[in-house]
Design an enzyme around this catalytic site. Structure first.
Site, PDB file in Angstrom:
ATOM      1  N   ALA A  35       0.909  -1.253  -0.149  1.00 59.96           N
ATOM      2  CA  ALA A  35      -0.218  -0.030  -0.100  1.00 59.96           C
ATOM      3  C   ALA A  35       0.664   1.146  -0.074  1.00 59.96           C
ATOM      4  CB  ALA A  35      -0.910  -0.075   1.189  1.00 59.96           C
ATOM      5  N   GLU A  36       2.075   1.181   0.831  1.00 65.71           N
ATOM      6  CA  GLU A  36       2.856   2.151   0.692  1.00 65.71           C
ATOM      7  C   GLU A  36       3.577   2.684  -0.451  1.00 65.71           C
ATOM      8  OE1 GLU A  36       3.552   1.235   5.557  1.00 65.71           O
ATOM      9  OE2 GLU A  36       5.381   1.361   4.200  1.00 65.71           O
ATOM     10  N   TYR A  37       3.793   1.419  -1.119  1.00 63.98           N
ATOM     11  CA  TYR A  37       4.587   1.542  -2.390  1.00 63.98           C
ATOM     12  C   TYR A  37       3.495   2.132  -3.484  1.00 63.98           C
ATOM     13  CZ  TYR A  37       6.942   0.165  -6.628  1.00 63.98           C
ATOM     14  OH  TYR A  37       7.366  -0.124  -7.991  1.00 63.98           O
ATOM     15  N   ASP A  38       2.564   1.550  -3.258  1.00 60.06           N
ATOM     16  CA  ASP A  38       1.488   2.194  -4.364  1.00 60.06           C
ATOM     17  C   ASP A  38       1.190   3.678  -4.053  1.00 60.06           C
ATOM     18  OD1 ASP A  38       1.171  -0.144  -5.366  1.00 60.06           O
ATOM     19  OD2 ASP A  38      -0.584  -0.878  -4.142  1.00 60.06           O
ATOM     20  N   LEU A  84      -2.872  -6.055 -14.223  1.00 61.90           N
ATOM     21  CA  LEU A  84      -4.523  -5.953 -14.200  1.00 61.90           C
ATOM     22  C   LEU A  84      -4.724  -4.577 -13.528  1.00 61.90           C
ATOM     23  CD1 LEU A  84      -5.373  -9.647 -12.929  1.00 61.90           C
ATOM     24  CD2 LEU A  84      -5.592  -8.781 -15.200  1.00 61.90           C
ATOM     25  N   GLU A 117     -11.576 -16.429 -11.394  1.00 67.01           N
ATOM     26  CA  GLU A 117     -10.278 -17.427 -10.666  1.00 67.01           C
ATOM     27  C   GLU A 117      -9.933 -16.540  -9.434  1.00 67.01           C
ATOM     28  OE1 GLU A 117      -7.295 -17.558 -13.915  1.00 67.01           O
ATOM     29  OE2 GLU A 117      -8.660 -18.170 -15.221  1.00 67.01           O
ATOM     30  N   LYS A 119      -7.365 -14.735  -7.149  1.00 70.34           N
ATOM     31  CA  LYS A 119      -6.002 -14.300  -7.499  1.00 70.34           C
ATOM     32  C   LYS A 119      -5.134 -14.523  -6.491  1.00 70.34           C
ATOM     33  CE  LYS A 119      -4.249  -9.750  -8.976  1.00 70.34           C
ATOM     34  NZ  LYS A 119      -2.908  -9.743  -8.175  1.00 70.34           N
ATOM     35  N   ASP A 121      -1.733 -14.862  -4.408  1.00 78.61           N
ATOM     36  CA  ASP A 121      -0.863 -13.835  -3.941  1.00 78.61           C
ATOM     37  C   ASP A 121       0.463 -14.698  -3.653  1.00 78.61           C
ATOM     38  OD1 ASP A 121      -0.046 -11.465  -3.448  1.00 78.61           O
ATOM     39  OD2 ASP A 121      -0.822 -11.333  -1.403  1.00 78.61           O
ATOM     40  N   ARG A 140       8.584 -13.287 -13.571  1.00 77.61           N
ATOM     41  CA  ARG A 140       8.069 -12.105 -14.066  1.00 77.61           C
ATOM     42  C   ARG A 140       9.052 -10.935 -14.527  1.00 77.61           C
ATOM     43  NH1 ARG A 140       4.995  -7.123 -13.598  1.00 77.61           N
ATOM     44  NH2 ARG A 140       3.144  -7.302 -14.467  1.00 77.61           N
ATOM     45  N   TYR A 232      -2.670 -20.726 -14.742  1.00 77.32           N
ATOM     46  CA  TYR A 232      -3.982 -20.396 -15.349  1.00 77.32           C
ATOM     47  C   TYR A 232      -3.922 -19.658 -16.587  1.00 77.32           C
ATOM     48  CZ  TYR A 232      -1.424 -16.202 -13.631  1.00 77.32           C
ATOM     49  OH  TYR A 232      -0.263 -15.376 -13.441  1.00 77.32           O
ATOM     50  N   LYS A 297     -12.221 -12.743 -16.182  1.00 73.93           N
ATOM     51  CA  LYS A 297     -11.663 -12.543 -17.613  1.00 73.93           C
ATOM     52  C   LYS A 297     -12.818 -12.993 -18.451  1.00 73.93           C
ATOM     53  CE  LYS A 297      -7.380 -14.671 -15.860  1.00 73.93           C
ATOM     54  NZ  LYS A 297      -6.428 -15.858 -16.033  1.00 73.93           N
ATOM     55  N   LYS A 321     -10.769  -6.664  -6.043  1.00 80.70           N
ATOM     56  CA  LYS A 321     -10.213  -6.492  -4.944  1.00 80.70           C
ATOM     57  C   LYS A 321     -11.117  -6.055  -3.815  1.00 80.70           C
ATOM     58  CE  LYS A 321      -5.571  -6.529  -6.447  1.00 80.70           C
ATOM     59  NZ  LYS A 321      -4.520  -5.586  -6.063  1.00 80.70           N
ATOM     60  N   CYS A 415      -7.448  26.201  25.030  1.00 75.81           N
ATOM     61  CA  CYS A 415      -8.794  25.283  24.271  1.00 75.81           C
ATOM     62  C   CYS A 415      -9.065  26.010  23.135  1.00 75.81           C
ATOM     63  CB  CYS A 415      -9.732  25.221  25.280  1.00 75.81           C
ATOM     64  SG  CYS A 415     -11.244  24.571  24.881  1.00 75.81           S
ATOM     65  N   CYS A 418     -12.997  27.519  23.490  1.00 77.99           N
ATOM     66  CA  CYS A 418     -13.297  28.604  24.273  1.00 77.99           C
ATOM     67  C   CYS A 418     -12.140  29.402  24.766  1.00 77.99           C
ATOM     68  CB  CYS A 418     -13.776  28.126  25.631  1.00 77.99           C
ATOM     69  SG  CYS A 418     -12.704  27.282  26.897  1.00 77.99           S
ATOM     70  N   CYS A 433      -9.389  20.788  28.947  1.00 75.15           N
ATOM     71  CA  CYS A 433      -9.872  22.330  29.406  1.00 75.15           C
ATOM     72  C   CYS A 433     -10.844  22.218  30.438  1.00 75.15           C
ATOM     73  CB  CYS A 433     -10.854  22.602  27.877  1.00 75.15           C
ATOM     74  SG  CYS A 433     -11.810  24.191  28.312  1.00 75.15           S
ATOM     75  N   CYS A 438     -17.167  25.772  28.735  1.00 76.73           N
ATOM     76  CA  CYS A 438     -16.788  25.800  27.402  1.00 76.73           C
ATOM     77  C   CYS A 438     -17.821  25.204  26.499  1.00 76.73           C
ATOM     78  CB  CYS A 438     -15.618  24.823  27.414  1.00 76.73           C
ATOM     79  SG  CYS A 438     -14.985  24.220  25.821  1.00 76.73           S
TER      80      CYS A 438
HETATM   81  S1  IVH Z   1      -4.219 -13.296 -15.265  1.00 75.92           S
HETATM   82  C1  IVH Z   1      -3.024  -9.952 -18.229  1.00 75.92           C
HETATM   83  N1  IVH Z   1      -4.979 -14.819 -13.516  1.00 75.92           N
HETATM   84  O1  IVH Z   1      -1.851 -11.268 -10.633  1.00 75.92           O
HETATM   85  C2  IVH Z   1      -3.035 -10.172 -16.947  1.00 75.92           C
HETATM   86  N2  IVH Z   1      -3.211 -13.356 -12.955  1.00 75.92           N
HETATM   87  O2  IVH Z   1      -1.616  -8.215 -11.732  1.00 75.92           O
HETATM   88  C3  IVH Z   1      -2.777 -11.579 -16.692  1.00 75.92           C
HETATM   89  N3  IVH Z   1      -2.364 -13.444 -10.534  1.00 75.92           N
HETATM   90  O3  IVH Z   1       1.049 -11.059 -11.067  1.00 75.92           O
HETATM   91  C4  IVH Z   1      -2.947 -12.244 -15.372  1.00 75.92           C
HETATM   92  N4  IVH Z   1      -3.513 -15.316 -10.126  1.00 75.92           N
HETATM   93  O4  IVH Z   1       0.622 -13.374 -11.684  1.00 75.92           O
HETATM   94  C5  IVH Z   1      -4.044 -14.091 -13.811  1.00 75.92           C
HETATM   95  N5  IVH Z   1      -5.655 -16.344 -11.725  1.00 75.92           N
HETATM   96  C6  IVH Z   1      -5.037 -15.554 -12.106  1.00 75.92           C
HETATM   97  C7  IVH Z   1      -3.927 -14.916 -11.227  1.00 75.92           C
HETATM   98  C8  IVH Z   1      -3.049 -13.748 -11.929  1.00 75.92           C
HETATM   99  C9  IVH Z   1      -2.693 -14.226  -9.713  1.00 75.92           C
HETATM  100  C10 IVH Z   1      -1.260 -12.643 -10.597  1.00 75.92           C
HETATM  101  C11 IVH Z   1      -0.264 -12.419 -11.822  1.00 75.92           C
HETATM  102  C12 IVH Z   1       0.149 -11.072 -11.761  1.00 75.92           C
HETATM  103  C13 IVH Z   1      -0.827 -10.388 -11.044  1.00 75.92           C
HETATM  104  C14 IVH Z   1      -1.601  -9.397 -11.947  1.00 75.92           C
END
Ligand code: IVH
Length: 680
Positions: A35-38, A84, A117, A119, A121, A140, A232, A297, A321, A415, A418, A433, A438
């Site tokens: 979150a901080e990075y974002d 994504l 699907e 997601k 982590d 990646r 996937y 998708k 999310k 205060c 007041c 105070c 007040c």
């Molecule tokens: S599809 C064009 N499906 O999420 C996008 N990504 O920001 C292709 N991830 O690091 C990604 N589960 O590795 C897809 N079921 C899933 C996923 C998934 C995790 C990760 C992906 C990437 C990030 C996408």
């Protein structure tokens, strides 16, 4: 900001982002949260959007991910890896569907189907197969070039070394698939425990553990780590089947022997999909691995192609999310709130930010010491946390993004409402105070006086209290009983009926038991429990007013701090005036002492009760009032002198204590029976 300072800020942000990229991707040792990075990236993007002339090709916004490390061979991806876009919540998900529907023909929209699907982590991996043999595995990296981690991936049992594992699927000449390598939570915890037992560095979360384990120079280390995989995506399949949809691709992967998540789903009805996403949230916590949402998708590959990409992300997919409970934002100012007892609480005025699904504008900073300990300054980027119903709080500062323009804050000397000087009592962290008139305190006090636990005046809440104070209708709590209907009718929103109801509620409040009046005075440290103890001991405000500290501390449940606070309160002239005004208005100032109750009204005389658990029909306050009304007493601790323990559902340790001491135990029915039998 001047153009010069914008340029400086942009340069600083780039430097920071590059540094954190390096920590994350190359060293596998991030110093800040996602979150901080974002937040850093978001600020940079925004500044660049406002000043496009300052964008340079090497800006971190101009690429997909981090630099591949030179510890590993580089692998160019056959197809660049995109990111994504995110949808937070159902409305943003529907907005995504509307966006793609506008691009497509109506026939295409008609037959749109979607695959959902989890997601995962973890760490994205790209697996290459030649004539059915696993030949190359890569990370990646920056989306275009990744790192060769083949030797490490070979040690992961879920990665097929030869396909098809079984069945009749023909092996393609060349196949490239993508998936997510991850570490199950339980395995992660066990591994961390082992690492720390050996005095080695532990990982912050399963994601980092998976990444760290795969980006090892020694495959033996990777082999010892409990990693797994879900695939996937079919990136390339030369000389094999050519799936036409994502659903077919998943099935193909499964038949070749790849691990495919059994929780993947296909939907034709978009609203059913939305509901699935909503229902998923509580379930995801029960999964044995971490997910950070769902990926949705468009199923049909031809339609995917038609939709194409925008920037770095495909239009045909979106990540759903769940709102995070932590966010980063700028602290614009620190202001001070004045509470009912005059306590001054500093709070943060924030640039509005979404945390856990709600927009947060303010967060508590607790007290001056907290601000000093965390070195929180005006202008800082701060991490804001919100847990459930709890008030949002500022948990820490991102000191590394300071520009030098941040300002230290000090508690004001007066205060803020007041203007009277404030004091910090010895041994306390808070400032107060102490001006009884007040207005800020008055609003809170009136609200509290009227609340359910105190005088219980329906229709009088914070809004009304603030309005009455602002219009000068009340200067203390006693003034409530002098309000005239004509005055209220002049106020906006006060129609005849509402005024009548409020007047009735105020009239009814005149006759509340003493404990409620004591509670409502808002004496520091005197809540409804202490007030009840005091009422049972003194039976009248006048007796309580005469009490000394020495006398008060004799009472069970009253310590020196409370005693001092009570005596201080009644010693103040302005407070005594309020009491006299209440009396003159006809507010009840005393309970009937048991000895003066009429015969037959004191069936519980001389009996001491303790209450534990939740009773079926009466609240704690109601039982206490019931017992007192019939001449009994209520105390908080079970002792040999306790006559009865009144027990409800989920009793506390008092029940065991009563059993040990042989104190008779009764329930609500039993209590009522005691009263009825005696009065018959
Ligand atoms: S599809 C064009 N499906 O999420 C996008 N990504 O920001 C292709 N991830 O690091 C990604 N589960 O590795 C897809 N079921 C899933 C996923 C998934 C995790 C990760 C992906 C990437 C990030 C996408």
């Amino acid at each position: 900001m001047s153009d010069e300072s914008v340029a400086k800020r942009i340069a600083r942000l780039r430097e920071l982002i590059n540094y954190h990229n390096y920590r994350y991707y190359v060293l596998d040792s991030p110093e800040i949260s996602d979150a901080e990075y974002d937040a850093l990236l978001r600020e940079l993007r925004q500044l660049e959007a406002e000043h496009p002339e300052l964008i340079t090709p090497d800006s971190p916004t101009q690429r997909v991910g981090g630099e591949p490390s030179d510890r590993f061979e580089r692998v160019e991806h056959p197809v660049p890896m995109l990111s994504l876009s995110n949808a937070f919540g159902p409305d943003e998900l529907r907005a995504w569907r509307n966006r793609i529907a506008r691009i497509l023909s109506s026939e295409a929209v008609e037959k749109l189907a979607y695959v959902v699907e989890p997601k995962i982590d973890g760490l994205t991996v790209v697996l290459h197969y030649q004539d059915g043999l696993f030949v190359l595995g890569a990370t990646r990296g920056d989306g275009y070039v990744g790192e060769d981690i083949t030797a490490n991936l070979r040690t992961v049992p879920a990665v097929p070394l030869r396909i098809p594992i079984a069945g009749d699927a023909r092996p393609p000449r060349r196949l490239v698939v993508r998936g997510e390598a991850y570490m199950p939570r339980v395995a992660f915890e066990r591994m961390n425990a082992e690492l720390s037992a050996r005095g080695e560095r532990t990982f912050a979360n399963p994601r980092n553990a998976a990444a760290g384990s795969l980006r090892q120079l020694d495959p033996k280390v990777t082999a010892s780590r409990p990693l797994s995989l879900w695939t996937y995506q079919v990136v390339l399949a030369e000389g094999g089947e050519t799936p036409r949809t994502q659903w077919e691709a998943l099935d193909y992967l499964r038949r070749l022997g790849f691990p495919v998540n059994p929780l993947n789903r296909r939907f034709e009805d978009f609203e059913a999909l939305v509901q699935y996403c909503i229902d998923w949230e509580p379930k995801r916590k029960e999964l044995p691995y971490d997910t950070d949402g769902l990926v949705i998708k468009v199923d049909d590959f031809a339609i995917q192609e038609q939709l194409g990409t925008v920037g770095n992300a495909p239009r045909w997919a979106i990540a759903y999310k769940y709102p995070s409970e932590e966010a980063v934002t700028r602290l614009l100012d620190i202001q001070v709130n004045v509470g009912r007892t005059g306590v001054l609480t500093p709070y943060a005025v924030l640039e509005p930010v979404r945390v856990g699904g709600v927009t947060v504008r303010n967060a508590t900073l607790h007290n001056e010491d907290y601000i000093r300990e965390k070195d929180i300054r005006i202008g800082d980027m701060v991490v804001v946390q919100r847990a459930g119903e709890v008030i949002p709080q500022v948990v820490r500062v991102l000191k590394e993004v300071r520009t030098g323009d941040e300002r230290k804050w000090h508690m004001p000397k007066r205060c803020p409402v007041c203007g009277e000087p404030i004091v910090r009592p010895e041994g306390e962290v808070a400032y107060y105070c102490v001006n009884a008139s007040c207005p800020a305190q008055l609003v809170r006090l009136v609200e509290y006086f009227a609340s359910r636990n105190a005088m219980d005046i329906a229709g009088l809440g914070e809004k009304q209290a603030a309005l009455f104070v602002e219009k000068g209708l009340i200067h203390d709590i006693a003034d409530l009983f002098y309000l005239k209907p004509e005055q209220l009718l002049e106020l906006e929103g006060f129609k005849e009926k509402r005024v009548q109801n409020l007047m009735n509620a105020i009239e009814a409040a005149k006759n509340r038991p003493l404990a409620r009046l004591i509670t409502g005075l808002g004496i520091k440290f005197v809540g409804s429990t202490v007030a009840e103890t005091l009422a049972q001991h003194y039976y009248s405000i006048d007796a309580l007013m005469r009490a000394t500290e020495e006398e008060l501390v004799q009472i069970e449940g009253i310590g020196p701090k409370i005693a001092k606070s009570i005596v201080d309160w009644f010693s103040r002239e302005s407070n005594r005036r309020v009491i006299e005004k209440l009396r003159a208005a006809g507010v009840r100032m005393a309970d009937v002492a048991p000895e003066t109750l009429e015969e037959g009204k004191r069936p519980l005389e001389g009996k001491t009760f303790v209450i534990t658990g939740t009773l079926p029909t009466m609240s704690r306050q109601e039982v206490t009032e019931f017992i007192v009304r019939h001449g009994g007493r209520v105390t908080n601790t079970v002792s040999r002198r306790t006559d009865y323990l009144v027990v409800g559902a989920s009793p506390g340790s008092k029940l065991r204590r009563a059993q040990e001491l042989g104190v008779p135990i009764i329930d609500e029915e039993g209590l009522k029976a005691l009263v009825n039998e005696a009065s018959e």
